[in-house]
Design a protein around this motif. Structure first.
Motif, mmCIF file in Angstrom:
data_model
loop_
_atom_site.group_PDB
_atom_site.id
_atom_site.type_symbol
_atom_site.label_atom_id
_atom_site.label_comp_id
_atom_site.label_asym_id
_atom_site.label_seq_id
_atom_site.Cartn_x
_atom_site.Cartn_y
_atom_site.Cartn_z
ATOM 1 N N LEU A 43 1.351 17.460 -8.435
ATOM 2 C CA LEU A 43 1.956 17.490 -7.103
ATOM 3 C C LEU A 43 3.186 18.373 -7.197
ATOM 4 N N LYS A 44 3.226 19.416 -6.377
ATOM 5 C CA LYS A 44 4.294 20.403 -6.457
ATOM 6 C C LYS A 44 5.083 20.461 -5.159
ATOM 7 N N GLY A 72 5.825 22.954 -3.345
ATOM 8 C CA GLY A 72 5.179 23.802 -2.345
ATOM 9 C C GLY A 72 4.059 23.118 -1.583
ATOM 10 N N ASP A 73 3.498 22.049 -2.168
ATOM 11 C CA ASP A 73 2.414 21.325 -1.498
ATOM 12 C C ASP A 73 2.885 20.676 -0.202
ATOM 13 N N VAL A 74 4.153 20.289 -0.171
ATOM 14 C CA VAL A 74 4.683 19.585 0.999
ATOM 15 C C VAL A 74 4.525 20.439 2.250
ATOM 16 N N THR A 75 4.850 21.718 2.115
ATOM 17 C CA THR A 75 4.733 22.629 3.256
ATOM 18 C C THR A 75 3.307 23.143 3.425
ATOM 19 N N GLU A 76 2.690 23.543 2.315
ATOM 20 C CA GLU A 76 1.362 24.161 2.404
ATOM 21 C C GLU A 76 0.323 23.231 3.010
ATOM 22 N N TYR A 77 0.420 21.945 2.690
ATOM 23 C CA TYR A 77 -0.581 20.995 3.178
ATOM 24 C C TYR A 77 -0.032 20.047 4.249
ATOM 25 N N GLN A 93 12.316 14.101 -0.180
ATOM 26 C CA GLN A 93 13.171 14.292 -1.350
ATOM 27 C C GLN A 93 12.582 15.344 -2.289
ATOM 28 N N LEU A 94 11.258 15.469 -2.272
ATOM 29 C CA LEU A 94 10.605 16.499 -3.080
ATOM 30 C C LEU A 94 10.885 17.885 -2.508
ATOM 31 N N ASP A 95 10.906 17.992 -1.185
ATOM 32 C CA ASP A 95 11.175 19.272 -0.522
ATOM 33 C C ASP A 95 12.125 19.030 0.653
ATOM 34 N N PRO A 96 13.427 18.957 0.383
ATOM 35 C CA PRO A 96 14.405 18.618 1.429
ATOM 36 C C PRO A 96 14.448 19.601 2.596
ATOM 37 N N PHE A 123 0.842 -1.198 0.000
ATOM 38 C CA PHE A 123 0.000 0.000 0.000
ATOM 39 C C PHE A 123 0.877 1.247 0.000
ATOM 40 N N ASP A 124 1.896 1.254 0.839
ATOM 41 C CA ASP A 124 2.817 2.390 0.903
ATOM 42 C C ASP A 124 3.534 2.562 -0.438
ATOM 43 N N GLU A 125 3.999 1.466 -1.001
ATOM 44 C CA GLU A 125 4.671 1.514 -2.303
ATOM 45 C C GLU A 125 3.723 2.016 -3.387
ATOM 46 N N GLY A 126 2.461 1.569 -3.303
ATOM 47 C CA GLY A 126 1.472 1.986 -4.293
ATOM 48 C C GLY A 126 1.212 3.479 -4.253
ATOM 49 N N ILE A 127 1.143 4.044 -3.046
ATOM 50 C CA ILE A 127 0.928 5.486 -2.913
ATOM 51 C C ILE A 127 2.127 6.258 -3.457
ATOM 52 N N VAL A 128 3.328 5.745 -3.217
ATOM 53 C CA VAL A 128 4.528 6.413 -3.736
ATOM 54 C C VAL A 128 4.470 6.487 -5.262
ATOM 55 N N LYS A 129 4.040 5.411 -5.900
ATOM 56 C CA LYS A 129 3.906 5.416 -7.364
ATOM 57 C C LYS A 129 2.880 6.452 -7.811
ATOM 58 N N VAL A 130 1.807 6.570 -7.045
ATOM 59 C CA VAL A 130 0.790 7.585 -7.344
ATOM 60 C C VAL A 130 1.395 8.981 -7.259
ATOM 61 N N LEU A 131 2.130 9.240 -6.184
ATOM 62 C CA LEU A 131 2.743 10.556 -5.985
ATOM 63 C C LEU A 131 3.763 10.862 -7.072
#
Length: 419
Positions: A173-174, A176-181, A201-204, A156-164
């Protein structure tokens, strides 16, 4: 019994006949209005039927290309809510399996074109889920937090990562979303550690300076998670931020207490140190004492008991433990007096790999320099001054040479002017 395919073919022929051969010459307005209502009702029923079916994709598991045909030809089906007021894109997250996850990027991409979930909601990704904690979380946040306790398989975790990953590729998915949400906070669970890593890794920078409820991230994590979750997330941060010790020694701004000190207080000394030992000790390569003695000197005895093998390691700057302590300043040195007292002659004669200063010079430098300790080291190893002399003499010679050249240049110009 007539098949659905045959019924559709028959209806298709009838509708074609009405469109091409009948409408233009049929004068019965009431009949035409009834046909209009029937067609409109049929279209709505088709949308409703497909909309409800989109909520059950995990059960039917059609090909992604088939689902794409449905949503492109019946786009309003993506707006049909189920009995819990969820959209189809949200329903894909609520199955105990990961079979419906693969449809989320498609629903988001196509839903974006038709404002599914509302204007600016990215096809429903930013639409609140009414069934979760009084609609506190949107679909994206829900994707980050689902199965936090890890009750489902890691698939399930792996599946969500593929989605992201796909959402990022599609521009849905941007960073800025990491911080904003607050996606880092939402994914900071044992069952979400792969998502947590992807988002980091998207927003270190989201961990280093990110405040959550007035606290730095790691401190917040300890306050709000059980030890098993703290341990799982720390493994990730240590992997991604080894030079910062995974922010294990990140301080709470108000209390000036590090995350590890808070963990010891909350989880217990033995429990916390056992968890750290299980993460760090297998490789015996991480210079944990460099961080503990510099950033949390009150824990020095505890850490040296649990990690004695780290005493002689060097950090990412190739500094020894004593060099790291000296570089941190007089206050840290004072709190680690036993390390200073145990300095060997070899350590006194070794330059800092970054500043190139000998220990006696490092201690004496700065506003809080300690001359007494500096002289103590010089008395033990006065030869370090001799080693410094060639360097100093060389600098003086270069300086004198420049001055002489300048004076010579002035005299030469004066002679030229007199001639």
């Amino acid at each position: 019994m007539t098949s659905l395919t045959q019924e559709i073919l028959d209806l298709e022929m009838q509708l074609k006949c009405i469109r091409e051969d009948i409408i233009g010459d049929w004068k019965d307005e009431k009949c035409l209005k009834d046909i209009m209502k029937t067609v409109q009702s049929t279209k709505k029923q088709l949308v409703d039927a497909f909309g409800q079916s989109l909520h059950a994709l995990a059960e039917s598991e059609p090909k992604t290309s088939t689902v794409e045909s449905v949503v492109k030809n019946f786009p309003d089906a993506m707006k049909i809510e189920n009995e819990k007021k969820r959209l189809p894109i949200q329903a894909c997250l609520w199955y105990t399996s990961n079979h419906a996850l693969k449809y989320i990027p498609l629903l988001a991409r196509e839903g974006f074109k038709y404002n599914v979930g509302g204007e600016g909601k990215r096809g429903g990704l930013l639409t609140s889920d009414p069934s979760w904690d009084n609609a506190r979380l949107n679909t994206l946040q829900l994707a980050a937090i689902m199965n936090g306790d890890g009750n489902l398989s890691k698939d399930f975790d792996e599946g969500i990562v593929k989605v992201l990953e796909t959402l990022k590729k599609d521009g849905l998915l941007k960073k800025g979303d990491v911080t904003e949400y607050n996606l880092i906070r939402e994914s900071a669970w044992k069952g979400c550690h792969m998502r947590f890593k992807f988002l980091l890794q998207l927003d270190p920078e989201s961990v280093s300076g990110f405040l959550l409820d007035g606290k730095m991230f790691m401190y917040y994590l300890v306050n709000n998670r059980k030890l098993c979750h703290f341990k799982a997330i720390l493994k990730v941060t240590l992997e991604l931020y080894p030079e910062q010790a995974g922010y294990l020694f990140q301080k709470n701004l108000s209390r000036q207490q590090t995350a590890v000190e808070r963990a010891i207080r909350k989880y217990g000394e033995k429990e916390t140190m056992t968890a750290l030992h299980e993460i760090i000790s297998p490789s015996k390569r991480f210079p944990i004492l460099h961080h503990a003695l510099v950033h949390a000197p009150k824990t020095q005895t505890l850490f040296m008991q649990w990690f004695p093998w780290a005493y002689n390691l060097r950090d990412h700057n190739n500094r020894s433990l004593i060099q790291a302590i000296l570089a941190a300043g007089a206050t840290v040195l004072h709190k680690n007096a036993h390390v200073f007292a145990s300095m060997s002659d070899e350590q006194i004669c070794e330059k800092d790999p970054i500043t190139t200063l000998y220990p006696f010079a490092a201690i004496a430098s700065g506003e809080d320099g300690d001359l007494e300790k500096s002289f103590y080291l010089l008395r033990r190893q006065p030869g370090v001054l001799d080693r410094s002399q060639p360097r100093i003499a060389e600098q003086v010679t270069k300086t004198d040479g420049k001055k002489k050249r300048k004076r010579g240049g002035k005299k030469k110009r004066k002679r030229n002017e007199s001639n």
